[in-house]
Design an enzyme around this catalytic site. Structure first.
Site, short mmCIF file in Angstrom:
data_model
loop_
_atom_site.label_atom_id
_atom_site.label_comp_id
_atom_site.label_asym_id
_atom_site.label_seq_id
_atom_site.Cartn_x
_atom_site.Cartn_y
_atom_site.Cartn_z
N GLU A 129 0.21 -1.93 0.07
CA GLU A 129 -0.37 0.07 0.18
C GLU A 129 0.84 1.13 -0.33
O GLU A 129 0.66 2.07 -0.52
CB GLU A 129 -0.83 0.17 1.19
N ASP A 130 2.09 0.99 0.84
CA ASP A 130 2.57 2.73 1.18
C ASP A 130 4.13 2.36 0.69
O ASP A 130 4.92 3.51 0.58
CB ASP A 130 2.18 2.32 2.14
P1 NDP Z 1 -6.23 8.78 6.56
O1 NDP Z 1 -6.27 7.18 6.04
O2 NDP Z 1 -5.65 9.72 5.80
O3 NDP Z 1 -5.34 8.00 7.70
C1 NDP Z 1 -4.89 7.28 8.35
C2 NDP Z 1 -4.69 6.56 8.47
O4 NDP Z 1 -3.04 6.68 8.46
C3 NDP Z 1 -4.23 4.97 9.97
O5 NDP Z 1 -5.37 4.18 9.08
C4 NDP Z 1 -2.97 4.83 9.89
O6 NDP Z 1 -2.52 3.68 8.37
C5 NDP Z 1 -2.15 6.24 8.61
N1 NDP Z 1 -1.26 6.64 10.06
C6 NDP Z 1 -0.11 7.22 9.90
N2 NDP Z 1 0.18 7.84 10.96
C7 NDP Z 1 -0.62 7.57 11.75
C8 NDP Z 1 -0.61 8.68 13.11
N3 NDP Z 1 0.15 8.93 13.57
N4 NDP Z 1 -1.92 8.02 13.80
C9 NDP Z 1 -3.17 7.06 13.19
N5 NDP Z 1 -2.56 6.96 11.98
C10 NDP Z 1 -1.68 7.20 10.90
O7 NDP Z 1 -7.26 9.15 7.43
P2 NDP Z 1 -8.86 8.81 8.16
O8 NDP Z 1 -9.24 7.21 8.20
O9 NDP Z 1 -9.28 10.41 8.45
O10 NDP Z 1 -9.21 8.81 6.02
C11 NDP Z 1 -9.26 9.64 5.44
C12 NDP Z 1 -10.93 10.00 4.91
O11 NDP Z 1 -11.43 11.25 6.04
C13 NDP Z 1 -11.20 10.36 4.44
O12 NDP Z 1 -12.57 9.74 3.74
C14 NDP Z 1 -11.85 11.95 3.65
O13 NDP Z 1 -12.69 12.44 3.35
C15 NDP Z 1 -11.83 12.04 5.28
N6 NDP Z 1 -11.89 13.18 5.86
C16 NDP Z 1 -12.81 13.90 7.20
C17 NDP Z 1 -12.15 14.87 7.79
C18 NDP Z 1 -12.68 14.85 9.12
O14 NDP Z 1 -12.53 15.77 10.10
N7 NDP Z 1 -13.26 14.09 9.92
C19 NDP Z 1 -11.03 15.35 7.60
C20 NDP Z 1 -10.55 15.15 6.02
C21 NDP Z 1 -10.27 14.38 5.09
P3 NDP Z 1 -1.89 2.39 8.72
O15 NDP Z 1 -1.88 1.74 9.16
O16 NDP Z 1 -2.00 2.01 7.01
O17 NDP Z 1 0.05 3.33 7.98
#
Ligand code: NDP
Ligand code: ZN
Length: 185
Positions: free
Chosen positions: A68-69
């Site tokens: 994925e990354d």
């Molecule tokens: P992301 O999926 O962008 O980020 C979360 C992911 O980032 C985790 O699942 C993890 O994945 C990885 N990660 C890396 N560092 C950290 C950390 N320190 N803490 C937690 N996770 C980390 O974000 P969202 O889950 O919020 O998903 C994006 C969605 O949110 C979209 O649908 C967008 O439309 C929505 N959104 C919501 C907002 C809101 O305010 N509610 C604002 C903007 C967007 P891994 O384990 O794979 O590395």
């Protein structure tokens, strides 16, 4: 892979492979922690909390974010770690060509048809990420977004087939503590 020494070597190779692939990446927390600590912690939770001893499952946990990354192909995983590890990692990999919201919806939908090995990795991944969102969240996330992440992670795990009681209880515990902390902020 019957001998312990072979298992150790296999897991060490997975750590080496993942560390090289993730070498230029950082987590999203304020301190920009090294990325590799995340997959190592997922694998460690499987072993220490879940009692998982299968070297291929532990290696897949270490490798779970490589497709994925990072620039890693499924064929590359298969050539180095075999078909089973490739398949497990593929199962826990989102389709990055889809929009974020759709990927998050699909994780919920696909959870019910995951293999037991993939469920273990989902549990370890969500335990690690709920802990991160609680204690070292992405620098620019609002409180609301952190709460929404916990709700989404809960839904994904609820949809997974029951596989490992110890990991499930631990997930529920970190979720409860996370909610308590976020409510107090
Ligand atoms: P992301 O999926 O962008 O980020 C979360 C992911 O980032 C985790 O699942 C993890 O994945 C990885 N990660 C890396 N560092 C950290 C950390 N320190 N803490 C937690 N996770 C980390 O974000 P969202 O889950 O919020 O998903 C994006 C969605 O949110 C979209 O649908 C967008 O439309 C929505 N959104 C919501 C907002 C809101 O305010 N509610 C604002 C903007 C967007 P891994 O384990 O794979 O590395
Ligand atoms: Zn992960």
């Amino acid at each position: 892979m019957k001998q312990t020494s072979d298992s150790n070597l296999f897991i060490l190779r997975a750590i080496d492979f993942a560390a090289r692939k993730h070498r230029d990446q950082r987590r999203k927390d304020e301190e920009s922690s090294p990325y590799i600590n995340h997959p190592i912690s997922v694998s460690l939770s499987l072993a220490e909390i879940g009692g998982v001893r299968d070297p291929e499952t532990l290696a897949a946990a270490i490798l779970h974010d490589t497709l994925e990354d990072t620039v890693t192909t499924p064929d590359e995983l298969e050539a180095t770690f075999g078909r089973r590890v490739r398949r497990i990692v593929e199962e826990v990999t989102d389709d990055k060509s889809l929009p974020k919201a759709e990927r998050k919806r699909l994780q919920i939908e696909h959870a019910r048809s995951l293999s037991p090995e993939a469920v273990l990795i989902k549990l370890g991944d969500k335990i690690a990420n709920v802990l991160d969102v609680t204690h070292s969240p992405p620098a620019d996330w609002s409180l609301e977004r952190r709460k929404e992440y916990l709700d989404w992670a809960e839904t994904v795990i609820k949809n997974c087939p029951q596989t490992n009681t110890a990991l499930e209880s631990h997930f529920n515990q970190v979720l409860k503590e996370g909610r308590r902390k976020l409510l107090s902020l």
